[in-house]
Design an enzyme around this catalytic site. Structure first.
Site, mmCIF file in Angstrom:
data_model
loop_
_atom_site.group_PDB
_atom_site.id
_atom_site.type_symbol
_atom_site.label_atom_id
_atom_site.label_comp_id
_atom_site.label_asym_id
_atom_site.label_seq_id
_atom_site.Cartn_x
_atom_site.Cartn_y
_atom_site.Cartn_z
ATOM 1 N N GLY A 127 0.820 -1.212 0.000
ATOM 2 C CA GLY A 127 0.000 0.000 0.000
ATOM 3 C C GLY A 127 0.848 1.255 0.000
ATOM 4 O O GLY A 127 2.055 1.201 -0.213
ATOM 5 N N ASP A 151 -8.170 -1.735 8.000
ATOM 6 C CA ASP A 151 -7.421 -0.478 7.846
ATOM 7 C C ASP A 151 -7.974 0.633 8.747
ATOM 8 O O ASP A 151 -8.444 1.660 8.263
ATOM 9 C CB ASP A 151 -7.487 -0.058 6.365
ATOM 10 C CG ASP A 151 -6.278 0.760 5.943
ATOM 11 O OD1 ASP A 151 -5.429 1.030 6.804
ATOM 12 O OD2 ASP A 151 -6.202 1.131 4.762
ATOM 13 N N ASP A 206 -11.711 6.322 6.637
ATOM 14 C CA ASP A 206 -11.247 6.007 5.276
ATOM 15 C C ASP A 206 -12.050 4.826 4.745
ATOM 16 O O ASP A 206 -11.522 3.900 4.145
ATOM 17 C CB ASP A 206 -9.742 5.685 5.303
ATOM 18 C CG ASP A 206 -9.133 5.604 3.900
ATOM 19 O OD1 ASP A 206 -9.737 6.148 2.956
ATOM 20 O OD2 ASP A 206 -8.061 4.995 3.752
HETATM 21 N N1 LIG Z 1 -6.230 -9.189 7.892
HETATM 22 C C1 LIG Z 1 -6.118 -9.296 6.575
HETATM 23 N N2 LIG Z 1 -6.411 -10.461 5.949
HETATM 24 C C2 LIG Z 1 -6.305 -10.565 4.614
HETATM 25 N N3 LIG Z 1 -5.895 -9.563 3.802
HETATM 26 C C3 LIG Z 1 -5.581 -8.383 4.369
HETATM 27 C C4 LIG Z 1 -5.683 -8.190 5.774
HETATM 28 N N4 LIG Z 1 -5.323 -6.923 6.054
HETATM 29 C C5 LIG Z 1 -4.999 -6.363 4.881
HETATM 30 N N5 LIG Z 1 -5.153 -7.221 3.854
HETATM 31 C C6 LIG Z 1 -4.881 -6.951 2.441
HETATM 32 O O1 LIG Z 1 -3.878 -5.949 2.357
HETATM 33 C C7 LIG Z 1 -4.387 -4.773 1.740
HETATM 34 C C8 LIG Z 1 -3.852 -3.537 2.435
HETATM 35 O O2 LIG Z 1 -4.246 -3.512 3.779
HETATM 36 P P1 LIG Z 1 -4.667 -2.184 4.496
HETATM 37 O O3 LIG Z 1 -5.823 -1.567 3.793
HETATM 38 O O4 LIG Z 1 -4.797 -2.474 5.930
HETATM 39 O O5 LIG Z 1 -3.370 -1.308 4.302
HETATM 40 P P2 LIG Z 1 -3.035 -0.064 3.354
HETATM 41 O O6 LIG Z 1 -4.220 0.455 2.670
HETATM 42 O O7 LIG Z 1 -1.850 -0.429 2.590
HETATM 43 O O8 LIG Z 1 -2.572 0.810 4.481
HETATM 44 P P3 LIG Z 1 -2.444 2.339 4.606
HETATM 45 O O9 LIG Z 1 -3.439 2.962 3.669
HETATM 46 O O10 LIG Z 1 -2.779 2.515 6.044
HETATM 47 O O11 LIG Z 1 -1.037 2.609 4.223
HETATM 48 C C9 LIG Z 1 -5.888 -4.899 1.791
HETATM 49 O O12 LIG Z 1 -6.508 -4.246 0.721
HETATM 50 C C10 LIG Z 1 -6.101 -6.401 1.727
HETATM 51 O O13 LIG Z 1 -6.071 -6.832 0.397
HETATM 52 MG MG LIG Z 2 -6.302 0.180 2.798
#
Ligand SMILES: Nc1ncnc2c1ncn2[C@@H]1O[C@H](COP(=O)(O)OP(=O)(O)OP(=O)(O)O)[C@@H](O)[C@H]1O
Ligand SMILES: [Mg+2]
Length: 258
Positions: A61, A210, A193
């Site tokens: 991300g 998230d 968000d």
């Molecule tokens: N607990 C989980 N189990 C399975 N897949 C997950 C899980 N947490 C996150 N993911 C996968 O990882 C992706 C990114 O996670 P998350 O949205 O928490 O972080 P992010 O958007 O990268 O973070 P940020 O925007 O805070 O930098 C999600 O879209 C999902 O596909």
């Molecule tokens: Mg996210």
């Protein structure tokens, strides 16, 4: 050396090695995640039996990487690692500042990121304890968060609604409305968000993820963020064919800040 550390180290090395991460982009990301302190934190978590093997990226991300970890009993966990180098700590500071749970008197970037990750853990814990459909938080250390890995029946990570819209969108939306209401009224938190990028479709059940930016309902940004979340969800689900509006969602949630 402890075998667990060696094992984790081997896996991390594998991950960083050209063999596993072929593209230049991936190698850059690997070197960004695994700085010395992050590696030390991962070893510590491995020693405490939270993690045995780090397997590969689920997602990369803006600010965090989510990887699949395996515990020594073979069960999988999600390992979210915030990159120190690319985190927007000014935004983090802005959200943390109005939160009475945190009394952050530092301008140190690393300390702000650690507080942010801790906030995600605490938010998740609060929601999980109120029986919301969120991944179970397992532990946190510095810029690392370990949480339940949300999978489908085959053991594959559940896709976001963005990637895989539900088959029965009306029924999914109804479940989502209940979760949104519980989030605010029981969890006493505003997501901040909320969109189909942060809702997993686990076998037709919404799982909200998230929650790092989520704020307590008496936070000065609460009402504005809730309005934005509601508008986003109304727009996205109308697009998916649901007959709804921001007003309807807002009435259903019935949030009163007093
Ligand atoms: N607990 C989980 N189990 C399975 N897949 C997950 C899980 N947490 C996150 N993911 C996968 O990882 C992706 C990114 O996670 P998350 O949205 O928490 O972080 P992010 O958007 O990268 O973070 P940020 O925007 O805070 O930098 C999600 O879209 C999902 O596909
Ligand atoms: Mg996210």
């Amino acid at each position: 050396m402890d075998s667990k550390i060696t094992k984790a180290d081997d896996e991390v090395q594998k991950l960083i090695s050209k063999k596993r991460l072929k593209s230049v982009e991936d190698r850059r990301v690997a070197s960004e995640i695994f700085d010395k302190i992050t590696l030390e934190s991962l070893y510590k978590l491995a020693n405490q039996n939270y993690l045995d093997i780090l397997n590969g990226a689920i997602s990369t991300g803006k600010e965090a990487n989510v990887l699949k970890g395996i515990k020594n009993d073979d069960s999988p966990v999600a390992v979210k690692i915030y990159r120190i180098s690319t985190s927007d700590f000014k935004k983090m500071n802005y959200y943390i500042a109005g939160d009475p749970r945190f009394n952050l008197r530092t301008k140190n970037k690393r300390q702000i990121i650690y507080a942010w990750v801790n906030k995600e853990f605490r938010n998740l814990k609060r929601l999980y304890e109120e029986n919301l459909s969120v991944p179970k938080p397992i532990t946190t250390l510095n810029n690392i968060l370990i949480l339940e890995y949300i999978v489908d029946r085959q053991g594959n990570p559940s896709p976001t609604v963005k990637v895989k819209p539900p088959k029965d969108v009306d029924s999914f939306f109804e479940k989502l409305l209940n979760e949104m209401s519980k989030f605010v009224n029981k969890g006493k938190l505003i997501h901040g968000d909320l969109s189909n990028f942060n809702i997993l479709n686990q076998e037709e059940t919404p799982v909200i993820i998230d929650v790092s930016q989520s704020v307590v309902t008496d936070h000065p940004l609460a009402e504005e963020l809730l309005k934005r979340d509601i508008n986003t969800i109304a727009k996205e689900y109308k697009k998916l064919g649901v007959n709804t509006s921001s007003e309807e969602i807002s009435n259903f949630i019935n949030f009163k800040n007093n």
